[in-house]
Design an enzyme around this catalytic site. Structure first.
Site, PDB file in Angstrom:
ATOM      1  N   GLU A 116       0.818  -1.215   0.000  1.00 31.27           N
ATOM      2  CA  GLU A 116       0.000   0.000   0.000  1.00 31.27           C
ATOM      3  C   GLU A 116       0.853   1.267   0.000  1.00 31.27           C
ATOM      4  O   GLU A 116       0.374   2.339   0.371  1.00 31.27           O
ATOM      5  CB  GLU A 116      -0.955   0.005   1.209  1.00 31.27           C
ATOM      6  CG  GLU A 116      -1.866  -1.186   1.332  1.00 31.27           C
ATOM      7  CD  GLU A 116      -2.878  -1.338   0.183  1.00 31.27           C
ATOM      8  OE1 GLU A 116      -2.914  -0.474  -0.709  1.00 31.27           O
ATOM      9  OE2 GLU A 116      -3.606  -2.348   0.196  1.00 31.27           O
ATOM     10  N   HIS A 140      -2.644   1.998   8.490  1.00 29.43           N
ATOM     11  CA  HIS A 140      -3.737   1.228   7.875  1.00 29.43           C
ATOM     12  C   HIS A 140      -3.930  -0.047   8.676  1.00 29.43           C
ATOM     13  O   HIS A 140      -3.007  -0.847   8.803  1.00 29.43           O
ATOM     14  CB  HIS A 140      -3.394   0.900   6.419  1.00 29.43           C
ATOM     15  CG  HIS A 140      -4.278  -0.144   5.814  1.00 29.43           C
ATOM     16  ND1 HIS A 140      -5.651  -0.031   5.783  1.00 29.43           N
ATOM     17  CD2 HIS A 140      -3.995  -1.330   5.217  1.00 29.43           C
ATOM     18  CE1 HIS A 140      -6.166  -1.099   5.192  1.00 29.43           C
ATOM     19  NE2 HIS A 140      -5.185  -1.913   4.847  1.00 29.43           N
ATOM     20  N   HIS A 142      -6.736  -3.376   9.898  1.00 30.88           N
ATOM     21  CA  HIS A 142      -7.928  -4.164   9.581  1.00 30.88           C
ATOM     22  C   HIS A 142      -8.809  -4.213  10.834  1.00 30.88           C
ATOM     23  O   HIS A 142      -8.848  -5.205  11.564  1.00 30.88           O
ATOM     24  CB  HIS A 142      -7.527  -5.559   9.084  1.00 30.88           C
ATOM     25  CG  HIS A 142      -6.858  -5.528   7.745  1.00 30.88           C
ATOM     26  ND1 HIS A 142      -6.405  -6.660   7.100  1.00 30.88           N
ATOM     27  CD2 HIS A 142      -6.591  -4.496   6.896  1.00 30.88           C
ATOM     28  CE1 HIS A 142      -5.880  -6.314   5.928  1.00 30.88           C
ATOM     29  NE2 HIS A 142      -5.967  -5.003   5.787  1.00 30.88           N
ATOM     30  N   GLU A 170     -16.937  11.868  23.450  1.00 29.95           N
ATOM     31  CA  GLU A 170     -15.741  12.619  23.048  1.00 29.95           C
ATOM     32  C   GLU A 170     -15.360  12.436  21.579  1.00 29.95           C
ATOM     33  O   GLU A 170     -14.421  13.068  21.099  1.00 29.95           O
ATOM     34  CB  GLU A 170     -14.574  12.263  23.969  1.00 29.95           C
ATOM     35  CG  GLU A 170     -14.864  12.753  25.377  1.00 29.95           C
ATOM     36  CD  GLU A 170     -13.655  12.891  26.271  1.00 29.95           C
ATOM     37  OE1 GLU A 170     -12.561  12.452  25.867  1.00 29.95           O
ATOM     38  OE2 GLU A 170     -13.825  13.429  27.374  1.00 29.95           O
ATOM     39  N   HIS A 211     -12.733  -3.742   4.010  1.00 29.66           N
ATOM     40  CA  HIS A 211     -11.287  -3.969   4.031  1.00 29.66           C
ATOM     41  C   HIS A 211     -10.632  -3.444   5.315  1.00 29.66           C
ATOM     42  O   HIS A 211     -10.021  -4.222   6.044  1.00 29.66           O
ATOM     43  CB  HIS A 211     -10.644  -3.322   2.788  1.00 29.66           C
ATOM     44  CG  HIS A 211      -9.166  -3.526   2.709  1.00 29.66           C
ATOM     45  ND1 HIS A 211      -8.489  -3.740   1.533  1.00 29.66           N
ATOM     46  CD2 HIS A 211      -8.202  -3.542   3.669  1.00 29.66           C
ATOM     47  CE1 HIS A 211      -7.205  -3.897   1.772  1.00 29.66           C
ATOM     48  NE2 HIS A 211      -7.014  -3.779   3.064  1.00 29.66           N
TER      49      HIS A 211
END
Ligand code: 2HA
Ligand code: ZN
Length: 271
Positions: A116, A140, A142, A170, A211
């Protein structure tokens, strides 16, 4: 001092280990990148080897020219970073055009940066410009509950923002700029990098439907904290939906009072 003893590396190892313990990084799932400060760049110079060939990034990131990033490796398991750093993580340098990168430390035995990398670097480029250089981390993960919600809620950032703000008082303070949602796309290339970047212009959180999640932040602690907050909010929403849905909630006027009490701006478009 060994490279491994530098503070940013120690923090990176801690945050990746914490993220593994959270259950966000099964197998080779997820990836993290950190843009070094000028001071860190000066110190690492004595440990790195700049003799490698440049490789195309696949997108152009002009404002990242000559910058250094600590990145996780493609196909590598986040849970193994604390076991062996140089097999699973590397330092890369961007060339003077912002079109190519080379590995200058780590990712030994022919390993490559995360698949990525285009999404990470495009997001770094946009966030560097938008925050006057303050944002340095793209993460990133999952995230189980956020992914689950992409099967149930409409794939609309406004709906995700409002629903997730409602799940913990919050939340609007922690992510006032809301959430963007990318529809399902093939991961790992320039196209999803562009779609993610578009949304990073407006948000610090971008969900990839079915994803995972991208978060951007000033430093490793804040970016981990942002991911943790939005994923926890998603966990509450999954529980609420599983119990038959909301019977009462935080209202739009409650949010307006929160904005006054905390002296923050809450965007009316989400209320
Ligand atoms: O497997 O998370 O998006 C690494 C990934 C790809
Ligand atoms: Zn992923």
């Amino acid at each position: 001092m060994a490279l491994q003893d530098m503070k940013f590396i120690k923090t990176f190892v801690k945050i990746t280990h914490d993220a593994w313990l959270k259950g966000w990084h099964e197998r080779n799932g997820g990836n993290i990148s950190y843009r070094l400060t000028q001071e860190e760049t000066n110190i690492i110079k004595e440990y790195i080897d700049e003799s490698a060939e440049y490789t195309p990034i696949g997108i152009k990131v002009e404002n990242l020219a000559n910058e250094y990033f600590l990145v996780t490796g493609s196909g590598k398991f986040i849970r193994n970073i604390s076991v062996c750093l140089e097999e699973n993580v590397g330092l890369i340098k961007i060339d003077e055009k912002g079109e190519n990168y080379k590995i200058v430390w780590g990712l030994v035995n022919g390993a490559r940066p995360t698949s990525e990398l285009p999404s990470h670097l495009n997001s770094h480029s946009i966030k560097k410009a938008a925050t006057n250089g303050k944002h340095r981390v793209i993460m990133h993960s999952h995230t189980t509950n956020l992914i689950a919600l992409t099967f149930v809620l409409p794939l609309d950032g406004k709906v995700f923002t409002r629903e997730l703000w409602e799940m913990a008082t919050e939340c609007p303070v922690v992510f006032p700029s809301g959430i963007g949602v990318v529809p399902w796309m093939v991961p790992g290339g320039a196209e999803i990098a562009r779609a993610t970047g578009e949304l990073m212009n407006h948000h610090d959180i971008v969900i990839w439907a079915h994803h995972g999640t991208f978060c951007s932040g000033d430093d490793l602690d804040l970016t981990f904290g942002l991911m943790d907050t939005v994923e926890k909010s998603a966990e509450i929403l999954v529980k609420v939906l599983s119990m038959g849905g909301k019977r009462q909630t935080i209202t739009s006027d409650n949010f307006r009072d929160l904005a006054k009490g905390f002296n923050i701006e809450i965007d009316e478009k989400y209320l």
